[in-house]
Write a protein that holds these residues in place. Structure first.
Motif, short mmCIF file in Angstrom:
data_model
loop_
_atom_site.label_atom_id
_atom_site.label_comp_id
_atom_site.label_asym_id
_atom_site.label_seq_id
_atom_site.Cartn_x
_atom_site.Cartn_y
_atom_site.Cartn_z
N SER A 298 1.05 -1.31 0.07
CA SER A 298 -0.06 0.03 -0.05
C SER A 298 0.80 1.32 0.01
N SER A 299 1.83 1.24 0.85
CA SER A 299 2.70 2.47 0.69
C SER A 299 3.35 2.66 -0.36
N ILE A 300 3.95 1.62 -0.98
CA ILE A 300 4.73 2.01 -2.34
C ILE A 300 3.60 2.23 -3.29
N ILE A 301 2.38 1.87 -3.42
CA ILE A 301 1.19 2.27 -4.54
C ILE A 301 1.06 3.79 -4.27
N LEU A 302 0.97 4.10 -3.17
CA LEU A 302 0.48 5.51 -2.57
C LEU A 302 1.96 6.46 -3.07
N ARG A 303 3.03 5.90 -2.48
CA ARG A 303 4.26 6.75 -2.82
C ARG A 303 4.73 6.61 -4.56
N ASP A 304 4.26 5.72 -5.31
CA ASP A 304 4.69 5.83 -6.85
C ASP A 304 3.28 6.02 -7.56
N SER A 305 2.44 6.80 -6.93
CA SER A 305 1.00 6.69 -7.51
C SER A 305 1.20 7.44 -9.14
N HIS A 306 2.20 8.32 -9.26
CA HIS A 306 2.25 8.97 -10.66
C HIS A 306 3.08 8.33 -11.70
N ASP A 307 3.82 7.05 -11.34
CA ASP A 307 4.72 6.42 -12.10
C ASP A 307 4.61 5.02 -11.97
N LEU A 308 3.43 4.63 -11.43
CA LEU A 308 3.35 3.11 -11.34
C LEU A 308 3.18 2.22 -12.56
#
Length: 422
Positions: free
Chosen positions: A263-273
């Motif tokens: 979840s933390s990774i998805i939120l952190r990288d939301s603009h370049d998933l």
């Protein structure tokens, strides 16, 4: 020396695996066995129940001679990439005589015939495939029809269209076809064999006899603290290792345990998933939107899953995000025909003999300790593969060592040595 290669996950090593091992040695007349085993994360986008060293030890205590880790970048992907990585690793050893895999059909002739057509793509097959695609069929259906037409018109094997469709839709048949395709592409001298899976379907969740699926065992371990049931479905060495691990507070690992990290990774990288491998066609937007309303991994799977995206596809995609596997890095390694190193996880005396043969026959780097490797190697592919192995272990161990944090010295790949089973 007649060396048999096996491609495995052993999650965990159960009675069906023991049957496969013994039967494979029998039909290939092998004197020695090498298992290419997935590490801490597996082909369906899940973490392993127990770490790679524990599972490798169980394999050798059940008479596999040498266990080698399949690099993470291959281990967590589709059947095509997974199989190619495993076969390329075996082929790079330059001493493997055969490979034997389980399949639903249990017929090497039909699997070899299908594989050869898909690798060579004869003009008649390509013309037929194009016609079906132009008629509006989805690719898997079009390919099945084109395969049947070519096989039937050339009298290659006696098979009905329904039988062919069943073969192409069965998990282990799919893997088997990919193994053979890779052998053909590599022009490998390794001879393929197959044996029929017995008693239990690959994804069956019931335990009705002494041989059941690994899926059923994992489900049972997830739902009970009493592991005595396992004595009926796994060999004694596996059972003893399982009990010892749990007694030491190294408990079974399940994918939902990584939900907070993911979840933390998805939120952190939301603009370049979309930089991550397999994140395509706007699925990154669905993942990002769904993370806010998901209280666990199962809910996230359910919200993202659709007709376009199967559950397994979603799990692999999310696992790529968890491990930080990018499209650029996969593009660099996924078509490699020669794997530059092997990581030894466990071995016995016969395993030592195999390692000596590998040294004499191949230029591959044999890694026993990561601490002895110079990472200033001027080889981007080598370094990329190893970096992901280390990263995957580090992420896995944050959960696996949760109850034994005092034993976590750092990146454990630098501290762990192969297990020698006497």
């Amino acid at each position: 020396m007649n060396i048999l290669g096996l491609v495995v996950e052993y999650n965990p090593f159960h009675n069906g695996h023991l049957y496969h091992l013994l039967k494979s040695k029998e039909i290939t007349k092998a004197t020695h066995t090498v298992a290419i085993m997935s590490g801490n994360f597996l082909q369906r986008g899940e973490p392993a129940l127990f770490d790679k060293y524990t599972r490798a030890r169980a394999a050798v205590e059940n008479d596999v001679d040498l266990v080698i880790e399949l690099p993470t970048l291959f281990a967590c992907q589709s059947a095509e990439i997974f199989s190619h990585g495993a076969v390329a690793t075996l082929n790079s050893l330059n001493c493997i005589n055969s490979i034997c895999f389980g399949s639903e059909v249990g017929d090497i002739e039909i699997l070899y015939t299908i594989s050869k057509i898909l690798v060579n793509e004869p003009n008649e097959f390509k013309t037929s495939l194009k016609k079906y695609l132009n008629d509006g069929m989805l690719f898997p259906t079009a390919r099945s029809n084109a395969l049947f037409d070519y096989i039937n018109e050339n009298n290659l094997v006696d098979i009905s269209k329904d039988e062919l469709l069943s073969i192409l839709n069965s998990s282990n048949n799919i893997l088997g076809i990919e193994y053979i395709k890779s052998l053909l592409k590599l022009k490998s001298n390794i001879k393929p064999y197959t044996i029929t899976r017995i008693n239990s379907e690959y994804n069956s969740e019931s335990i009705d006899s002494s041989i059941c699926s690994a899926t059923a065992i994992r489900k049972a371990l997830k739902n009970t603290d009493d592991v005595s049931f396992a004595s009926k479905v796994v060999p004694l060495p596996t059972y003893n290792i399982l009990n010892t691990n749990i007694e030491k507070n190294f408990n079974p690992i399940f994918d939902e345990m990584f939900f907070d990290i993911l979840s933390s990774i998805i939120l952190r990288d939301s603009h370049d998933l979309d930089k991550y491998f397999d994140v395509n066609e706007g699925i990154e937007n669905k993942i990002y939107q769904s993370i806010f309303t998901s209280s666990n991994l199962e809910e996230l799977h359910s919200l993202v899953k659709s007709k376009r995206y199967t559950l397994t596809k979603i799990k692999r995609t999310l696992n790529n995000i968890l491990l930080g596997i990018t499209k650029d890095d996969m593009a660099l390694v996924k078509d490699m025909n020669y794997i530059p190193y092997i990581r030894v996880l466990a071995f016995n005396d016969k395993g030592r003999e195999i390692l000596k043969t590998i040294k004499n026959n191949s230029e591959i780097n044999i890694i026993n300790k990561f601490s002895k490797i110079s990472f200033a190697i001027d080889d981007a592919k080598f370094k990329t593969l190893i970096d992901y192995d280390i990263k995957a272990s580090n992420i896995y161990n944050m959960i696996y060592y949760k109850n034994n944090r005092q034993l976590l010295k750092g990146p454990m790949d630098f501290y762990m040595s192969p297990t020698y089973v006497k």
